[in-house]
Design an enzyme around this catalytic site. Structure first.
Site, mmCIF file in Angstrom:
data_model
loop_
_atom_site.group_PDB
_atom_site.id
_atom_site.type_symbol
_atom_site.label_atom_id
_atom_site.label_comp_id
_atom_site.label_asym_id
_atom_site.label_seq_id
_atom_site.Cartn_x
_atom_site.Cartn_y
_atom_site.Cartn_z
ATOM 1 N N ASN A 153 -22.848 7.068 -45.852
ATOM 2 C CA ASN A 153 -22.067 7.100 -46.692
ATOM 3 C C ASN A 153 -20.940 7.928 -45.831
ATOM 4 O O ASN A 153 -21.083 8.903 -45.276
ATOM 5 C CB ASN A 153 -22.652 8.470 -47.380
ATOM 6 C CG ASN A 153 -21.385 9.234 -48.535
ATOM 7 O OD1 ASN A 153 -21.210 8.053 -50.022
ATOM 8 N ND2 ASN A 153 -20.581 10.461 -47.934
ATOM 9 N N GLU A 154 -19.910 7.411 -46.105
ATOM 10 C CA GLU A 154 -18.708 7.210 -45.875
ATOM 11 C C GLU A 154 -18.432 7.702 -44.470
ATOM 12 O O GLU A 154 -18.282 8.663 -43.550
ATOM 13 C CB GLU A 154 -18.101 8.757 -46.433
ATOM 14 C CG GLU A 154 -17.828 8.481 -47.954
ATOM 15 C CD GLU A 154 -17.194 9.582 -48.502
ATOM 16 O OE1 GLU A 154 -16.964 9.392 -50.230
ATOM 17 O OE2 GLU A 154 -17.165 10.842 -47.744
ATOM 18 N N GLU A 306 -17.251 5.525 -55.838
ATOM 19 C CA GLU A 306 -17.511 6.595 -56.070
ATOM 20 C C GLU A 306 -15.640 6.624 -56.394
ATOM 21 O O GLU A 306 -14.435 6.001 -55.938
ATOM 22 C CB GLU A 306 -16.486 7.648 -55.120
ATOM 23 C CG GLU A 306 -18.101 7.736 -54.708
ATOM 24 C CD GLU A 306 -18.911 9.037 -53.346
ATOM 25 O OE1 GLU A 306 -17.697 9.748 -53.418
ATOM 26 O OE2 GLU A 306 -19.127 9.046 -52.451
ATOM 27 N N LYS A 355 -19.363 22.072 -55.886
ATOM 28 C CA LYS A 355 -19.763 22.515 -57.205
ATOM 29 C C LYS A 355 -19.351 22.521 -58.678
ATOM 30 O O LYS A 355 -19.242 22.205 -59.344
ATOM 31 C CB LYS A 355 -20.994 24.176 -57.685
ATOM 32 C CG LYS A 355 -20.201 25.676 -57.207
ATOM 33 C CD LYS A 355 -20.761 26.042 -56.994
ATOM 34 C CE LYS A 355 -20.485 27.391 -56.099
ATOM 35 N NZ LYS A 355 -20.026 27.192 -54.629
ATOM 36 N N PHE A 356 -17.846 22.594 -58.557
ATOM 37 C CA PHE A 356 -16.646 22.745 -58.528
ATOM 38 C C PHE A 356 -16.319 20.819 -59.251
ATOM 39 O O PHE A 356 -14.958 20.500 -59.544
ATOM 40 C CB PHE A 356 -15.449 23.270 -58.448
ATOM 41 C CG PHE A 356 -16.168 24.703 -58.755
ATOM 42 C CD1 PHE A 356 -16.937 24.878 -60.262
ATOM 43 C CD2 PHE A 356 -16.192 25.592 -57.324
ATOM 44 C CE1 PHE A 356 -16.453 26.393 -60.183
ATOM 45 C CE2 PHE A 356 -16.518 26.516 -57.438
ATOM 46 C CZ PHE A 356 -16.799 27.882 -58.865
#
Length: 656
Positions: A153-154, A306, A355-356
């Protein structure tokens, strides 16, 4: 024949995102599938950050939960892009094998507790990564839910540690063979840097003053190659089990750390993560640039791996997307060649560092605006997918970009640290985008003969092969326009005699490039008919060889800001946005390139993909677009004649 994105899409647009069910109780999975089905989700990516769940201790395997999940998704008609979890090793690996942890240029260890904490050169890391990849491929290669592989990933990790240093020396020996050749390429006669043994060579670690720019350039090349070795090692493992399924890894947009042209050649599917700032008035143009670049790397349809359904969590202030913007930018990606529209992530996390960061299902749940807009988008993409999927985009303009040139031009000892290649590239692409001119991107050594106009915003480093290619393009009838600081250095970052390749100087009608005159922040230079920013140059033209637009006033008064010799243009400053748009639009018109649609209202983007015309309103006010003739609008399923009305952030997809 290699598999392709079409082997996964099968005539559809893939719609979904990263699914991280290990963060949730298993009873949540049924609700996830219910909501996915309602939103027309047909693809999810699993396992990106699951290594510690799959291998809780060295050699152990816990696949039961993934077995149940794969079966559940397949039973509900949802395909799986299965990831290798190798971007985030479990804590036990770094604790038991500290050699797997990377070090930065100051010698500091990057510890576990985040992600990407692996050394690309660590034999131990590579052994564990190969083992978990092998077991995943053996177990799930025949599973009917599996449609594609997602490696790591990335990729973005650099390492200056001892094992990486040994690998760097091996890489250099393969590139140069002899120390004499390396010393010549690196210009080690400067500052008494000559090497008498390979063992004396290190990565560009902390130095008292400026580092050797050629050493830094080669270390960037080495880092890209080592990460690519990690990717191809895992890719080759899964290919043995599933040669019929495509393999990808996700690029970060316009990321400096990878030679993405080379990487794209090793991928079956080129995919990218794209996160424009919703408060940026040029966010849509940034999206268009990345989309054009990704489509060009893919040489056809590509995957938006994404994006954010709402706010991200890593800007200083993280703004949500206003109503309709997520839909608009998703359709923009499709218009510019995407056959997959996916997100990070499906369900917004309740714990952890992100989480934000928004999800397709936010903290507000299924009643929240974010999920309701996702439902609408999923239904609309499903409605048009049969007409869009696989469609190609024809462009008459190529914008040239090269990572090696970017790396070399970014050295800290350059004439102006205000000159930042992504900003220059963005300014030139913006001019073309606002002129409604469709562009591809290309490497300077690619075949350019199919383009009417080739645009070079800045290529500080050009190989001899690239220079020859540009000359042949112009001799063959093409129109070339180059920005400042182009053709300055060769592939070793050695400044060419005269400050620009002599063949390019002749092409543009330049006798002598006397000096570079960089400008301060906010400073401008007056030119005939416009103002220049950022940069200017003291150029003496060949008498009578070139048409010129002069500087006015100051030290450069009367000298050329812009030169034209037949079909070759050189722009020695960065014109202000309106002036650059006018200049490039005029050059394009002279080369026979027309806008997609004439007379578009401000803020409306038009893109042709195959037989379809996409209209995208980036403004907040209703507009009417004149489109002669009768068309079928595919989203709403209605016929329109001569005009289309677009509301705030509105979209129309027209078929004649």
């Amino acid at each position: 024949m290699r598999p392709a994105l079409s082997d996964a899409t099968r005539g559809r647009i893939l719609f979904g995102g990263d699914y991280n069910p290990e963060q949730w109780p298993e009873e949540t999975w049924q609700d996830d599938v219910r909501l996915m089905t309602r939103a027309r989700v047909n693809s999810v990516t699993l396992g990106v950050f699951s290594w510690s769940r799959l291998e809780p201790e060295p050699g152990a395997r816990e696949f039961g939960w993934l077995d149940r999940l794969m079966d559940l998704l397949h039973a509900n008609g949802i395909g799986v892009v299965l990831a290798t979890p190798t971007s985030s090793p479990p804590p036990w690996m770094g604790r038991l094998h500290p050699d797997t942890l990377p070090r930065d240029a100051d010698g500091h260890t990057e510890w576990w507790g985040g992600r990407q904490h692996f050394s690309h050169s660590s034999a131990t890391y590579r052994r564990y990564a190969a083992a978990i990849t092998e077991d995943l491929a053996a177990r799930y290669g025949t599973h009917p839910a599996l449609t594609m592989w997602h490696i790591n990933n990335e990729y973005c990790t650099a390492d200056h540690g001892d094992e990486a240093a040994a690998a760097f020396r091996r890489w250099l020996r393969q590139r140069y063979t002899t120390l004499d050749a390396l010393n010549t390429a690196w210009g080690t006669a400067f500052w008494s840097q000559g090497y008498d043994t390979w063992d004396g060579i290190l990565p560009p670690r902390r130095a008292h003053y400026l580092k050797n720019p050629a050493q830094v350039l080669d270390f960037r090349r080495f880092t890209s190659d080592m990460l690519l070795e990690c990717y191809t090692a895992e890719r080759d493992i899964v290919r043995r089990y599933t040669p019929h399924l495509p393999v990808t890894t996700n690029f970060m947009p316009l990321w400096i750390g990878q030679d993405a042209w080379r990487w794209a050649g090793e991928e079956d599917v080129v995919s990218v993560d794209l996160y424009p700032d919703p408060r940026d008035p040029l966010g849509a143009q940034h999206g268009a640039l990345v989309q054009d670049l990704t489509r060009s790397q893919a040489r056809g349809p590509w995957m938006l791996m994404e994006q954010a359904a709402g706010p991200v969590n890593w800007r200083g202030v993280n703004h949500p997307k206003p109503r309709g913007l997520n839909r608009l930018w998703s359709f923009q990606a499709v218009a510019r060649g995407a056959d997959a529209v996916c997100y990070f992530q499906w369900r917004q996390s309740r714990q952890g560092a992100e989480k934000f960061h928004s999800g397709m299902v936010g903290h507000a749940g299924e009643q929240g605006r974010t999920y309701q807009e996702i439902r609408q988008l999923g239904a609309e993409l499903e409605r048009i997918s049969g007409d869009v999927s696989g469609g190609r985009i024809d462009a008459d303009i190529a914008v040239l970009h090269d990572w090696h040139s970017w790396w070399a031009g970014a050295h800290e000892g350059r004439p102006s640290t205000l000159v930042d290649l992504p900003e220059v590239l963005t300014a030139w692409h913006r001019a073309l985008w606002e002129a409604h001119l469709t562009t591809d991107f290309a490497h300077p050594e690619h075949d350019l003969s199919g383009y009417r106009l080739v645009v070079v915003p800045q290529l500080y480093l050009l190989t001899d092969t690239a220079v020859t290619n540009l000359l042949a393009y112009v001799r063959g009838g093409g129109t070339l326009v180059c920005g400042f600081l182009t053709g300055v250095a060769d592939e070793d970052d050695r400044v060419r005699t005269g400050g620009m390749d002599a063949r390019l100087r002749e092409l543009f009608g330049i006798r002598t490039l006397h000096e570079w005159w960089p400008l301060e922040a906010g400073e401008t230079v007056e030119c005939e008919g416009f103002r220049g920013t950022l940069w200017s140059e003291e150029i003496e033209p060949e008498p009578g060889a070139a048409e010129t637009v002069p500087y006015r006033g100051g030290e450069l008064d009367g000298l050329p800001a812009v030169l034209r010799r037949v079909r070759a243009w050189y722009v020695s400053t960065l014109p202000e946005p309106d002036a650059l748009r006018s200049l490039l639009a005029g050059i394009a018109a002279g080369a026979g390139v027309r806008p997609v649609l004439d007379g578009l209202p401000v803020g409306v983007e038009a893109v042709r993909r195959g037989e379809l015309l996409f209209l995208l309103n980036h403004g907040r006010e209703q507009v009417t677009v004149q489109v002669p003739g009768t068309h079928r609008e595919l989203i709403g399923g209605t016929d329109v004649t001569d005009a289309v009305t677009l509301g705030r952030h509105g979209v129309a997809v027209l078929r004649s």
